[in-house]
Write a protein that holds these residues in place. Structure first.
Motif, PDB file in Angstrom:
ATOM      1  N   PRO A  60       0.813  -1.207   0.000  1.00 35.17           N
ATOM      2  CA  PRO A  60       0.000   0.000   0.000  1.00 35.17           C
ATOM      3  C   PRO A  60       0.854   1.267   0.000  1.00 35.17           C
ATOM      4  N   GLY A  61       0.315   2.302  -0.616  1.00 33.27           N
ATOM      5  CA  GLY A  61       0.993   3.586  -0.631  1.00 33.27           C
ATOM      6  C   GLY A  61       0.984   4.232   0.747  1.00 33.27           C
ATOM      7  N   PRO A  62       1.752   5.293   0.902  1.00 32.45           N
ATOM      8  CA  PRO A  62       1.856   5.967   2.198  1.00 32.45           C
ATOM      9  C   PRO A  62       0.512   6.403   2.779  1.00 32.45           C
ATOM     10  N   ASP A  63      -0.423   6.749   1.908  1.00 34.06           N
ATOM     11  CA  ASP A  63      -1.727   7.200   2.378  1.00 34.06           C
ATOM     12  C   ASP A  63      -2.607   6.060   2.883  1.00 34.06           C
ATOM     13  N   GLN A  64      -2.212   4.802   2.660  1.00 29.09           N
ATOM     14  CA  GLN A  64      -3.012   3.654   3.087  1.00 29.09           C
ATOM     15  C   GLN A  64      -2.359   2.819   4.196  1.00 29.09           C
ATOM     16  N   ILE A  65      -1.149   3.191   4.590  1.00 23.96           N
ATOM     17  CA  ILE A  65      -0.421   2.394   5.589  1.00 23.96           C
ATOM     18  C   ILE A  65      -1.172   2.317   6.915  1.00 23.96           C
ATOM     19  N   ASP A  66      -1.635   3.443   7.425  1.00 28.95           N
ATOM     20  CA  ASP A  66      -2.353   3.437   8.710  1.00 28.95           C
ATOM     21  C   ASP A  66      -3.633   2.620   8.622  1.00 28.95           C
ATOM     22  N   ASN A  67      -4.344   2.736   7.507  1.00 22.08           N
ATOM     23  CA  ASN A  67      -5.575   1.962   7.334  1.00 22.08           C
ATOM     24  C   ASN A  67      -5.283   0.460   7.293  1.00 22.08           C
ATOM     25  N   ALA A  68      -4.213   0.076   6.608  1.00 21.97           N
ATOM     26  CA  ALA A  68      -3.843  -1.340   6.535  1.00 21.97           C
ATOM     27  C   ALA A  68      -3.486  -1.878   7.921  1.00 21.97           C
ATOM     28  N   ARG A  69      -2.779  -1.074   8.698  1.00 21.74           N
ATOM     29  CA  ARG A  69      -2.439  -1.490  10.071  1.00 21.74           C
ATOM     30  C   ARG A  69      -3.697  -1.641  10.927  1.00 21.74           C
ATOM     31  N   ARG A  70      -4.636  -0.718  10.779  1.00 23.20           N
ATOM     32  CA  ARG A  70      -5.902  -0.810  11.523  1.00 23.20           C
ATOM     33  C   ARG A  70      -6.665  -2.069  11.125  1.00 23.20           C
ATOM     34  N   ALA A  71      -6.659  -2.369   9.839  1.00 29.38           N
ATOM     35  CA  ALA A  71      -7.359  -3.564   9.360  1.00 29.38           C
ATOM     36  C   ALA A  71      -6.740  -4.824   9.957  1.00 29.38           C
ATOM     37  N   ALA A  72      -5.417  -4.889   9.988  1.00 25.96           N
ATOM     38  CA  ALA A  72      -4.739  -6.053  10.560  1.00 25.96           C
ATOM     39  C   ALA A  72      -5.068  -6.185  12.045  1.00 25.96           C
ATOM     40  N   ALA A  73      -5.094  -5.076  12.756  1.00 28.85           N
ATOM     41  CA  ALA A  73      -5.395  -5.102  14.191  1.00 28.85           C
ATOM     42  C   ALA A  73      -6.843  -5.496  14.454  1.00 28.85           C
ATOM     43  N   ALA A  74      -7.740  -5.141  13.537  1.00 28.25           N
ATOM     44  CA  ALA A  74      -9.163  -5.420  13.727  1.00 28.25           C
ATOM     45  C   ALA A  74      -9.567  -6.824  13.292  1.00 28.25           C
ATOM     46  N   CYS A  75      -8.705  -7.520  12.583  1.00 25.49           N
ATOM     47  CA  CYS A  75      -9.051  -8.848  12.064  1.00 25.49           C
ATOM     48  C   CYS A  75      -9.172  -9.853  13.206  1.00 25.49           C
ATOM     49  N   PRO A  76     -10.371 -10.409  13.435  1.00 25.84           N
ATOM     50  CA  PRO A  76     -10.552 -11.340  14.547  1.00 25.84           C
ATOM     51  C   PRO A  76      -9.833 -12.676  14.342  1.00 25.84           C
ATOM     52  N   ALA A  77      -9.518 -13.018  13.106  1.00 21.75           N
ATOM     53  CA  ALA A  77      -8.862 -14.298  12.820  1.00 21.75           C
ATOM     54  C   ALA A  77      -7.351 -14.156  12.671  1.00 21.75           C
ATOM     55  N   LEU A  78      -6.841 -12.925  12.767  1.00 19.02           N
ATOM     56  CA  LEU A  78      -5.405 -12.661  12.582  1.00 19.02           C
ATOM     57  C   LEU A  78      -4.930 -13.178  11.212  1.00 19.02           C
ATOM     58  N   ALA A  79      -5.762 -12.961  10.210  1.00 21.79           N
ATOM     59  CA  ALA A  79      -5.462 -13.448   8.864  1.00 21.79           C
ATOM     60  C   ALA A  79      -4.619 -12.468   8.039  1.00 21.79           C
ATOM     61  N   ILE A  80      -4.365 -11.277   8.599  1.00 20.55           N
ATOM     62  CA  ILE A  80      -3.601 -10.245   7.902  1.00 20.55           C
ATOM     63  C   ILE A  80      -2.292 -10.027   8.630  1.00 20.55           C
ATOM     64  N   GLU A  81      -1.198 -10.038   7.853  1.00 24.09           N
ATOM     65  CA  GLU A  81       0.117  -9.763   8.429  1.00 24.09           C
ATOM     66  C   GLU A  81       0.731  -8.564   7.745  1.00 24.09           C
ATOM     67  N   ILE A  82       1.363  -7.713   8.549  1.00 29.72           N
ATOM     68  CA  ILE A  82       2.071  -6.542   8.055  1.00 29.72           C
ATOM     69  C   ILE A  82       3.560  -6.793   8.240  1.00 29.72           C
ATOM     70  N   HIS A  83       4.316  -6.626   7.183  1.00 29.02           N
ATOM     71  CA  HIS A  83       5.773  -6.816   7.218  1.00 29.02           C
ATOM     72  C   HIS A  83       6.429  -5.473   6.888  1.00 29.02           C
ATOM     73  N   ASP A  84       7.174  -4.947   7.831  1.00 25.12           N
ATOM     74  CA  ASP A  84       7.856  -3.662   7.593  1.00 25.12           C
ATOM     75  C   ASP A  84       9.189  -3.833   6.932  1.00 25.12           C
TER      76      ASP A  84
END
Length: 64
Positions: A40-64
């Motif tokens: 994701p572009g810089p304008d979507q990074i925070d949203n992607a992190r929020r989505a990963a944190a909100a996922c009840p199944a922990l199906a999203i991973e963020i790699h920095d």
């Protein structure tokens, strides 16, 4: 930042789309997560992190 999803873990809650609709979508037939943007572009990074944190199944991973 790189985003990955595990469709086998997904429980179709839709929290990913609610938090980052430009990064995630859901399959029409079963609601399972679909990754639209793995880097994701810089304008979507925070949203992607929020989505990963909100996922009840922990199906999203963020790699920095």
């Amino acid at each position: 930042m790189k985003v990955t999803v595990d469709q086998d873990k997904c429980v179709s809650s839709g929290q990913c789309v609610l938090n980052a609709s430009e990064v995630f979508d859901q399959r029409d037939e079963d609601g399972v997560v679909v990754l639209l943007e793995s880097e994701p572009g810089p304008d979507q990074i925070d949203n992607a992190r929020r989505a990963a944190a909100a996922c009840p199944a922990l199906a999203i991973e963020i790699h920095d």
